[in-house]
Design an enzyme around this catalytic site. Structure first.
Site, PDB file in Angstrom:
ATOM      1  CG  HIS A  56      64.854  38.056  16.709  1.00 48.63           C
ATOM      2  ND1 HIS A  56      65.755  38.554  17.621  1.00 48.63           N
ATOM      3  CD2 HIS A  56      64.887  36.711  16.834  1.00 48.63           C
ATOM      4  CE1 HIS A  56      66.312  37.540  18.268  1.00 48.63           C
ATOM      5  NE2 HIS A  56      65.800  36.412  17.814  1.00 48.63           N
ATOM      6  CD  GLU A  58      61.720  35.322  16.668  1.00 47.38           C
ATOM      7  OE1 GLU A  58      62.040  35.641  17.830  1.00 47.38           O
ATOM      8  OE2 GLU A  58      61.879  34.181  16.197  1.00 47.38           O
ATOM      9  CG  ASP A  82      59.255  32.416  18.819  1.00 50.36           C
ATOM     10  OD1 ASP A  82      58.684  33.509  18.954  1.00 50.36           O
ATOM     11  OD2 ASP A  82      60.465  32.334  18.525  1.00 50.36           O
ATOM     12  CG  HIS A  83      60.582  33.582  22.246  1.00 50.46           C
ATOM     13  ND1 HIS A  83      60.921  34.914  22.183  1.00 50.46           N
ATOM     14  CD2 HIS A  83      61.282  32.982  21.247  1.00 50.46           C
ATOM     15  CE1 HIS A  83      61.788  35.121  21.212  1.00 50.46           C
ATOM     16  NE2 HIS A  83      62.027  33.960  20.620  1.00 50.46           N
ATOM     17  CB  THR A 141      63.419  30.313  18.467  1.00 50.02           C
ATOM     18  OG1 THR A 141      63.056  31.695  18.488  1.00 50.02           O
ATOM     19  CG2 THR A 141      62.876  29.678  17.192  1.00 50.02           C
TER      20      THR A 141
END
Length: 719
Positions: A421, A261, A480-481, A305
């Site tokens: 996150h 994440e 993911d990003h 995501t």
């Protein structure tokens, strides 16, 4: 007192009085249902206020329709509206209890999954208190039937009815404004139906879903079978031949896809306060059995995501607005990795320590063909176990082990971590490195949560070795990003030790880790430029799965002579030579802006621009038109969503039956002896739970000893 009572009686005998009573009762039961029947995740005074406020505007608007009518019709209309909206509330209570999500029009008119699933165990789903939502309707009918309240047949002025409607609109506008101030992009970037209900109410959610469904249905209705031909034509002309060297090297291996994440590439080998932030990932990154990519970019849009998952498992881009998993995941036809591998004899499973409805995963994963979806209800719960978006990584990964060892092999397992996150906050007990000193709260906490994630990955790797799974598995790890957006340029520059951080730097900052690890794999750091859209064809080739004739916009990252244009969702791109950001172009290797393009440069960037816009456009066409329903290659067996159920009881039963049938799981091969207990973690929450459990056991033993002593004394006295 009698006069006061008479005034109240007189008020309720008026149309306005009955209207106010009906509104109050409906608000009360709706708010009660929100608090007791749903798990909306309300946090903070603003969300508490909005939860209490949001039933009022739509109830005023709907019930207010009756005020435009005269006499008895007005009362009957009000009762009918009350009954219909109550029935909808009741249906959502039942559906939510089963699926932790709200009903959608797509579900209702689509596969029949709602009626099929609910009808199988309606008595088991029902709770006697559910029927309390009908209490206000019954009460109002009884009050009118026994003339406790008399119908007022006098006409109401139309301007009063219009005033009520305007008041409802005004209140809804205020509600929406406050909701957006607390959750920006609530409607444009929908990622969980719970959020819309929490902020705007169930009735507003129904309207939003209806509009969205109608819009999507119109686009899909106008799509034709021939529309897929232009997509196939482009892909066939531009298809890249996969790597021969790596083709099939992982055939028959288990696959772990580990979702890191918000982890960015810069954190690999990054040191702070004299420590490596990610020592476990660093070791893996440089391992001779790991293929590591140092020019791998995230390509997500608003779906973040969800977009990453869409690209990884379908090689389709996310949409320009919102999330394709939310808008199209339930109804569309896909030819995703889980479904493809299912035909290769794989067991497929996704693991996520949050509610199943987040990003509409509970429905989308069925469309993708996942056999199992282990979501929040499958995992342990306890004090401080959660952090924002689900279970803390160490607890989540440890708890996942008991299901991993039960999966018949070979399996494809995706594990989604969440602790790293935004806003990157972590309790003191789990913090093992101090914050950075940029002065930006968002940036400075990042190393703490990233290190925690790395430690969790280290614990998982140790268990895989203990269980023997490391020997016959391929690990795929990806960020993911981005974790830190371009809004923090000054802080990022300081973090990286740079003087400036411009738009070009931010484009390069979109790099995320991508590693493929397997014993015996010819590894090394690969410098090819690629992104998440390329993962699916890369993995399928490694697994020896034929990848011709597929609708995929990525290409094998290991293929020679592949096109290395990396498309971003907004139309920008990066190639080994040029980087486009907005209307500006830069030399990728130096970061120098090109003030005036030469003829050769202009031709090169135009070719890249055309490629990017074409692929984004065609990918959008596939999703919005649901074009894969028209494409039925002989090598693919279509997914039937009705074959899947992710409810806890069903999932555990299915898992047990699958083990008995195939007998290839780690658990079965170990003669039924679990290796999950061999999973070692230093998660303080679990140590606290164990200590409390031990204390409780000691207390119970002491009580039993005391009781035995007392009984012995009594016995002696009796003798």
């Amino acid at each position: 007192m009698k006069q006061f009572g008479a005034k109240i009686q007189s008020f309720f005998n008026s149309r306005l009085g009955f209207f106010v009573l009906a509104i109050a009762l409906f608000w009360g039961k709706t708010y009660w249902a929100y608090q007791t029947k749903f798990n909306l995740g309300v946090a903070g005074s603003m969300q508490d206020f909005l939860l209490a406020l949001n039933p009022i505007p739509t109830t005023l608007l709907l019930f207010g329709i009756a005020l435009y009518m005269n006499g008895r019709k007005s009362y009957i209309t009000m009762l009918i509206i009350d009954a219909i909206t109550t029935t909808w509330l009741f249906a959502n209570i039942l559906y939510y209890r089963e699926f932790s999500d709200f009903l959608t029009f797509t579900l209702i008119k689509g596969s029949g999954a709602v009626s099929n699933n609910l009808s199988k165990g309606i008595l088991g789903i029902l709770n006697p208190t559910d029927f309390l939502v009908f209490a206000d309707v019954i009460l109002l009918i009884l009050l009118l039937s026994f003339k406790v309240i008399r119908m007022d047949i006098r006409p109401i002025k139309k301007r009063f009815a219009i005033g009520v409607s305007l008041l409802a609109a005004l209140l809804f506008g205020a509600n929406l404004s406050m909701a957006y101030s607390d959750r920006s992009g609530l409607l444009t970037r929908t990622f969980d139906n719970n959020y819309i209900v929490k902020y705007l109410g169930l009735n507003a959610y129904t309207v939003v879903d209806g509009v969205k469904t109608a819009k999507n249905s119109a686009v899909k209705a106008n799509a034709k079978a021939s529309d897929i031909n232009s997509v196939l034509s482009y892909l066939n002309k531009n298809r890249t031949t996969p790597s021969v060297t790596y083709s099939g090297v992982a055939k028959g291996k288990n696959v772990f896809v580990i979702h890191l994440e918000s982890l960015q590439q810069f954190i690999i080998d990054f040191k702070w306060d004299g420590q490596e932030v990610t020592p476990n990932l660093n070791k893996l990154y440089h391992d001779q059995n790991t293929l590591s990519f140092d020019n791998f970019y995230n390509q997500v849009g608003q779906g973040k995501t969800a977009d990453a998952e869409m690209m990884l498992e379908n090689s389709l881009f996310g949409l320009p607005e919102g999330s394709a998993m939310v808008t199209d995941g339930t109804s569309n036809t896909f030819q995703a990795v889980p479904a493809i591998l299912d035909e290769q004899g794989y067991t497929t499973a996704a693991f996520h320590g949050d509610v199943p409805s987040f990003w509409n995963r509970d429905n989308t994963y069925k469309s993708w063909g996942y056999d199992y979806y282990f979501s929040k209800e499958y995992f342990s719960s306890g004090k401080n176990y959660d952090v924002g978006y689900g279970l803390k990584d160490k607890i989540f990964l440890k708890d996942s082990a008991k299901y991993i060892e039960q999966l018949p092999q070979p399996f494809y397992a995706k594990l989604i971590t969440v602790t790293n996150h935004y806003p990157y906050t972590l309790d003191k007990a789990n913090t093992s490195i101090k914050q950075t000193d940029t002065g930006d709260d968002t940036v400075d906490g990042y190393v703490q949560t990233a290190k925690y994630l790395d430690q969790a990955i280290g614990e998982l790797m140790t268990w895989l070795k203990t269980s023997g799974l490391d020997k016959n598995s391929m690990l795929v790890l990806y960020g993911d990003h981005y974790g830190i957006s371009g809004n923090h340029k000054k802080a990022v520059a300081k973090l990286l030790g740079e003087k400036t951080f411009n738009d070009f730097d931010n484009a390069q900052f979109q790099k995320v880790p991508f590693m493929i690890h397997m014993p015996g794999l010819k590894g090394g750091i690969n410098h090819t430029y690629g992104g998440e859209i390329d993962v699916m064809p890369t993995l399928l080739n490694l697994l020896g799965v034929k990848n011709t004739g597929t609708v995929q916009f990525g290409s094998d990252l290991l293929a020679p002579n592949r096109n290395q244009t990396v498309a971003f969702r907004n139309g920008d791109f990066v190639t080994p030579t040029y980087t486009k950001v907005g209307s500006r172009y830069y030399m990728t290797q130096t970061g120098k802006e090109i003030e005036k393009l030469t003829a050769a440069q202009k031709e090169a960037v135009n070719q890249a621009t055309n490629r990017v816009t074409t692929e984004l456009s065609l990918s959008d066409k596939v999703i919005t038109g649901d074009l894969l329903r028209f494409y039925k290659p002989s090598w693919f067996k279509p997914v039937d969503k009705k074959d899947y159920s992710y409810k806890l009881s069903n999932g555990l039963k299915q898992l047990k039956e699958a083990q008995e049938k195939k007998k290839t799981s780690v658990l079965m091969k170990n003669d039924g002896k679990s290796l999950a207990d061999e999973y070692k973690t230093d998660a303080p929450e679990l140590k606290t739970s164990e200590a409390e459990s031990a204390s409780s056991s000691e207390s119970a033993a002491a009580d039993e000893s005391s009781s035995s002593s007392s009984r012995s004394s009594s016995s002696s006295a009796a003798k």
